[in-house]
Write an enzyme that holds these catalytic residues in place. Structure first.
Site, mmCIF file in Angstrom:
data_model
loop_
_atom_site.group_PDB
_atom_site.id
_atom_site.type_symbol
_atom_site.label_atom_id
_atom_site.label_comp_id
_atom_site.label_asym_id
_atom_site.label_seq_id
_atom_site.Cartn_x
_atom_site.Cartn_y
_atom_site.Cartn_z
ATOM 1 N N GLY A 8 0.786 -1.335 -0.077
ATOM 2 C CA GLY A 8 -0.102 -0.194 0.271
ATOM 3 C C GLY A 8 0.883 1.144 -0.072
ATOM 4 N N GLN A 12 -2.798 7.054 1.210
ATOM 5 C CA GLN A 12 -1.757 7.826 2.401
ATOM 6 C C GLN A 12 0.046 8.000 3.704
ATOM 7 N N ASP A 63 0.329 -7.418 -6.259
ATOM 8 C CA ASP A 63 -0.793 -7.222 -5.602
ATOM 9 C C ASP A 63 -1.752 -8.157 -4.569
ATOM 10 N N LEU A 64 -2.709 -7.482 -3.781
ATOM 11 C CA LEU A 64 -2.140 -8.542 -2.731
ATOM 12 C C LEU A 64 -3.387 -10.004 -2.894
ATOM 13 N N LEU A 85 0.170 -2.204 4.793
ATOM 14 C CA LEU A 85 -1.174 -1.085 4.963
ATOM 15 C C LEU A 85 -1.909 -1.435 3.076
ATOM 16 N N ALA A 87 -5.113 -2.345 1.266
ATOM 17 C CA ALA A 87 -6.624 -2.559 1.384
ATOM 18 C C ALA A 87 -7.598 -1.695 0.688
ATOM 19 N N GLN A 88 -8.808 -2.518 0.022
ATOM 20 C CA GLN A 88 -9.378 -1.925 0.057
ATOM 21 C C GLN A 88 -10.020 -0.993 0.949
ATOM 22 N N GLU A 134 -12.335 0.659 12.855
ATOM 23 C CA GLU A 134 -14.137 -0.027 12.643
ATOM 24 C C GLU A 134 -14.502 -1.407 12.967
ATOM 25 N N TYR A 156 -16.057 -4.273 5.005
ATOM 26 C CA TYR A 156 -14.971 -3.772 5.204
ATOM 27 C C TYR A 156 -14.144 -4.152 6.642
ATOM 28 N N LYS A 160 -11.624 -7.197 7.758
ATOM 29 C CA LYS A 160 -10.435 -6.470 8.556
ATOM 30 C C LYS A 160 -10.656 -7.471 10.448
ATOM 31 N N HIS A 186 -7.489 8.606 10.820
ATOM 32 C CA HIS A 186 -5.975 9.577 10.800
ATOM 33 C C HIS A 186 -6.062 10.234 8.974
HETATM 34 P P1 NAP Z 1 -5.170 4.525 1.421
HETATM 35 O O1 NAP Z 1 -4.684 5.833 0.649
HETATM 36 O O2 NAP Z 1 -6.739 3.708 0.593
HETATM 37 O O3 NAP Z 1 -4.718 3.131 0.236
HETATM 38 C C1 NAP Z 1 -4.841 1.838 0.287
HETATM 39 C C2 NAP Z 1 -3.528 1.432 -0.418
HETATM 40 O O4 NAP Z 1 -4.055 0.647 -0.500
HETATM 41 C C3 NAP Z 1 -3.196 1.838 -1.590
HETATM 42 O O5 NAP Z 1 -1.790 2.110 -1.857
HETATM 43 C C4 NAP Z 1 -4.104 1.680 -2.711
HETATM 44 O O6 NAP Z 1 -3.698 1.365 -4.013
HETATM 45 C C5 NAP Z 1 -3.870 -0.398 -2.113
HETATM 46 N N1 NAP Z 1 -4.259 -1.321 -2.285
HETATM 47 C C6 NAP Z 1 -5.682 -1.469 -2.466
HETATM 48 N N2 NAP Z 1 -5.712 -3.083 -3.036
HETATM 49 C C7 NAP Z 1 -4.686 -2.696 -3.077
HETATM 50 C C8 NAP Z 1 -4.818 -4.251 -3.523
HETATM 51 N N3 NAP Z 1 -5.829 -5.455 -3.835
HETATM 52 N N4 NAP Z 1 -3.188 -5.226 -3.805
HETATM 53 C C9 NAP Z 1 -2.188 -4.510 -3.438
HETATM 54 N N5 NAP Z 1 -2.870 -2.743 -3.050
HETATM 55 C C10 NAP Z 1 -3.615 -2.427 -3.107
HETATM 56 O O7 NAP Z 1 -5.675 4.243 2.955
HETATM 57 P P2 NAP Z 1 -4.750 4.797 4.271
HETATM 58 O O8 NAP Z 1 -5.764 5.621 4.755
HETATM 59 O O9 NAP Z 1 -2.785 4.908 4.020
HETATM 60 O O10 NAP Z 1 -4.622 3.231 5.102
HETATM 61 C C11 NAP Z 1 -3.563 2.065 5.054
HETATM 62 C C12 NAP Z 1 -3.817 1.071 5.365
HETATM 63 O O11 NAP Z 1 -4.397 1.131 7.035
HETATM 64 C C13 NAP Z 1 -5.396 -0.012 4.820
HETATM 65 O O12 NAP Z 1 -4.789 -0.866 5.396
HETATM 66 C C14 NAP Z 1 -6.984 0.938 6.087
HETATM 67 O O13 NAP Z 1 -7.292 0.144 6.337
HETATM 68 C C15 NAP Z 1 -6.084 0.699 7.097
HETATM 69 N N6 NAP Z 1 -6.657 1.879 8.366
HETATM 70 C C16 NAP Z 1 -6.489 3.142 7.597
HETATM 71 C C17 NAP Z 1 -7.092 4.111 9.032
HETATM 72 C C18 NAP Z 1 -6.852 6.027 8.319
HETATM 73 O O14 NAP Z 1 -7.700 6.314 8.338
HETATM 74 N N7 NAP Z 1 -7.017 6.633 6.972
HETATM 75 C C19 NAP Z 1 -7.336 3.498 9.762
HETATM 76 C C20 NAP Z 1 -7.458 2.452 10.269
HETATM 77 C C21 NAP Z 1 -6.918 1.643 9.103
HETATM 78 P P3 NAP Z 1 -4.446 2.300 -4.833
HETATM 79 O O15 NAP Z 1 -3.163 3.856 -4.517
HETATM 80 O O16 NAP Z 1 -3.607 1.670 -6.354
HETATM 81 O O17 NAP Z 1 -5.246 2.231 -4.889
HETATM 82 N N1 GDD Z 2 -16.736 9.098 2.484
HETATM 83 C C1 GDD Z 2 -17.903 9.879 3.063
HETATM 84 N N2 GDD Z 2 -18.508 10.479 2.204
HETATM 85 N N3 GDD Z 2 -18.374 9.731 4.816
HETATM 86 C C2 GDD Z 2 -19.456 10.700 4.856
HETATM 87 C C3 GDD Z 2 -20.128 11.710 3.563
HETATM 88 C C4 GDD Z 2 -19.675 11.813 2.957
HETATM 89 O O1 GDD Z 2 -20.079 13.042 2.112
HETATM 90 N N4 GDD Z 2 -21.138 11.833 4.639
HETATM 91 C C5 GDD Z 2 -20.683 11.508 6.072
HETATM 92 N N5 GDD Z 2 -19.872 10.827 5.908
HETATM 93 C C6 GDD Z 2 -19.812 10.272 7.532
HETATM 94 C C7 GDD Z 2 -19.257 8.332 7.414
HETATM 95 O O2 GDD Z 2 -20.815 8.443 7.353
HETATM 96 C C8 GDD Z 2 -18.627 8.090 8.515
HETATM 97 O O3 GDD Z 2 -19.814 7.881 9.998
HETATM 98 C C9 GDD Z 2 -18.174 8.551 8.704
HETATM 99 O O4 GDD Z 2 -18.141 10.076 7.901
HETATM 100 C C10 GDD Z 2 -16.561 8.763 8.452
HETATM 101 O O5 GDD Z 2 -16.312 8.691 7.161
HETATM 102 P P1 GDD Z 2 -14.869 8.297 5.974
HETATM 103 O O6 GDD Z 2 -14.518 9.584 6.053
HETATM 104 O O7 GDD Z 2 -15.641 7.236 4.962
HETATM 105 O O8 GDD Z 2 -14.248 7.408 7.138
HETATM 106 P P2 GDD Z 2 -14.636 5.915 7.725
HETATM 107 O O9 GDD Z 2 -14.791 5.636 9.166
HETATM 108 O O10 GDD Z 2 -15.465 5.527 7.296
HETATM 109 O O11 GDD Z 2 -13.582 4.556 7.104
HETATM 110 C C11 GDD Z 2 -11.985 5.092 7.574
HETATM 111 O O12 GDD Z 2 -11.933 5.210 8.880
HETATM 112 C C12 GDD Z 2 -11.533 3.424 9.760
HETATM 113 C C13 GDD Z 2 -10.840 3.849 10.790
HETATM 114 O O13 GDD Z 2 -12.258 4.290 11.745
HETATM 115 C C14 GDD Z 2 -11.598 4.624 6.285
HETATM 116 O O14 GDD Z 2 -10.322 5.310 6.480
HETATM 117 C C15 GDD Z 2 -10.850 2.843 7.221
HETATM 118 O O15 GDD Z 2 -10.105 2.510 5.995
HETATM 119 C C16 GDD Z 2 -10.301 3.395 8.552
HETATM 120 O O16 GDD Z 2 -10.610 1.289 8.741
#
Ligand code: NAP
Ligand code: GDD
Length: 380
Positions: A8, A12, A63-64, A85, A87-88, A134, A156, A160, A186
């Site tokens: 990944g 971000q 690819d995963l 890192l 993930a979809q 989540e 999702y 996870k 984050h």
């Molecule tokens: P992100 O910006 O969506 O990045 C996901 C990465 O995974 C991207 O590089 C994407 O490639 C790659 N990817 C997606 N499907 C893949 C596959 N089948 N094989 C290989 N690579 C693949 O997510 P992030 O915010 O950096 O988060 C990093 C990790 O932490 C993720 O696993 C997410 O679920 C987890 N997480 C995130 C948060 C958060 O708030 N950010 C919180 C808790 C956990 P492309 O660039 O080509 O799409």
């Molecule tokens: N994306 C999105 N778009 N969310 C919205 C919107 C909109 O237009 N309007 C309201 N929301 C609400 C969603 O319903 C959710 O309750 C909240 O905003 C946060 O949505 P996201 O920013 O899409 O994040 P998430 O909390 O569902 O998931 C993110 O955080 C997880 C950790 O708790 C992702 O980064 C996940 O990959 C990660 O695991």
């Protein structure tokens, strides 16, 4: 020199973690998937350094869903650490692509763990799994900590959950140094544009500049514990520096609604909002404008008091929602000596300012405002 694989890498967290590991003197091998358009904007500066003076950053296609590719790469590179890192990662999208999400986010983790075993690296390679708040879904306790029972609420989160437990199982079954970081949301200027925080900060910039009239959101009463990605990748690194593997909650301990995030983001440019109506008919209207502040951000902004800048669109609702997340990171504070350094206010300021600068860039205007992300070196 320590060697780390980061899956990944184009995401971000991949960008922030690669930067951190390179600064610490690691050789970093990033895994990226093939895309029909360039998907390396967040890490291009690392490639540039690679081609010039810095040869510690390399990448490969992966690819995963591809076990043999993972086995080959892990066997050849013999990493000290793997950070999984990839993930979809979009919760709403997982309702549309549940099988793909399970494959990449759930079984993908198993494939890496099996590749470590196949390569006979169980005693050498430390493994980090990007687990998530989540998992707590329909929360069973407030705040959520490592012992809080899981109740996932999306394909999702269910995928996870498999990844979380298979990581624990390989730790217990084979003695692997395998850890779960249960990270709460984050964000950063590098956040994907379809997550709610970045959607809002981009809209604030676009609306202030007159490029967009309204922001459409779904459930604005959902509450999240939002931190800065820069702080959170430090926690990932710290987990793999411990003598023993373990699972840690990483969070700020403060929860804020999407509604309040919108209010804070517009306040940052001197605009206050009032809300009218209920549920799907609710709208956000500009109540007051402090032009002294607005002018410092955007000269000649067309914003007017009374303008409707927010509406609710049920398209963004999820079939099952996670209403409230707030984490207790006491264990990480005590055992990893990790604490967040950013306030939500500072995070929002950084994101809004970055998006205003981004939208102002001439090349952005020429391209009609489509799919451009900041120059990473400006903000990391
Ligand atoms: P992100 O910006 O969506 O990045 C996901 C990465 O995974 C991207 O590089 C994407 O490639 C790659 N990817 C997606 N499907 C893949 C596959 N089948 N094989 C290989 N690579 C693949 O997510 P992030 O915010 O950096 O988060 C990093 C990790 O932490 C993720 O696993 C997410 O679920 C987890 N997480 C995130 C948060 C958060 O708030 N950010 C919180 C808790 C956990 P492309 O660039 O080509 O799409
Ligand atoms: N994306 C999105 N778009 N969310 C919205 C919107 C909109 O237009 N309007 C309201 N929301 C609400 C969603 O319903 C959710 O309750 C909240 O905003 C946060 O949505 P996201 O920013 O899409 O994040 P998430 O909390 O569902 O998931 C993110 O955080 C997880 C950790 O708790 C992702 O980064 C996940 O990959 C990660 O695991």
């Amino acid at each position: 020199m320590k060697k780390a694989i980061v899956t990944g890498i184009t995401g971000q967290d991949g960008a922030y973690l690669a930067e951190l590991l390179l600064k610490k003197g690691y050789e970093v091998f990033g895994l990226k998937r093939r895309s029909s358009i360039f998907n390396t904007a967040r890490i291009d500066h690392l490639f540039e350094k690679d081609r010039q003076e810095n040869s510690n950053f390399k990448y490969a296609y992966s690819d995963l869903s591809d076990s043999s590719n993972l086995i080959r790469i892990i066997s050849e590179f013999q990493p000290d650490e793997i950070y999984n890192l990839a993930a979809q990662s979009h919760v709403k999208v997982s309702f549309d692509t549940p099988e793909y999400t399970a494959n990449a986010d759930g079984i993908g983790t198993l494939r890496i763990l099996e590749a470590i075993r196949t390569a006979k690296l169980v005693d050498k390679t430390k493994f980090y799994q990007a687990s998530t708040s989540e998992l707590y879904g329909k929360v069973q306790e407030i705040p959520q900590k490592e012992t809080t029972p899981f109740y996932p609420r999306s394909p999702y989160a269910v995928a996870k959950m498999y990844a979380y437990w298979i990581t624990v199982n390989y730790r217990e079954a084979y003695g692997m140094h395998a850890s779960n970081g249960i990270l709460f949301n984050h964000e950063s200027p590098l956040r994907g544009e379809t997550f709610v925080t970045r959607k809002i900060t981009r809209a604030v910039a676009n609306i202030a500049l007159g490029f967009q009239h309204q922001l459409s959101l779904g459930n604005i009463d959902a509450k999240r514990d939002w931190g800065h990605a820069k702080d959170y990748v430090k926690a990932m690194y710290l987990m793999l520096q411990q003598d023993k593997p373990d699972d840690y909650v990483i969070a700020t301990g403060i929860t804020t609604s999407v509604r309040d995030f919108v209010i804070m983001a517009f306040n940052h440019i001197g605009v206050s909002i009032k809300f009218e109506g209920k549920a799907e008919n609710e709208i956000g209207i500009i109540d007051t404008i402090d032009f002294n502040i607005l002018k410092t951000k955007v000269e000649n902004s067309p914003l007017k008091v009374g303008q409707t800048i927010l509406k609710i669109d049920p398209f963004y609702y999820r079939p099952t929602e996670v209403d409230l997340l707030v984490g207790d990171a006491t264990k990480a504070k005590t055992q990893l000596n990790w604490t967040p350094t950013y306030t939500l206010d500072a995070l929002i300021k950084e994101m809004v300012d970055s998006d205003i600068n981004l939208m102002k860039k001439e090349d952005y205007l020429k391209k009609g405002g489509f799919n451009i992300i900041p120059n990473v070196e400006d903000i990391i």
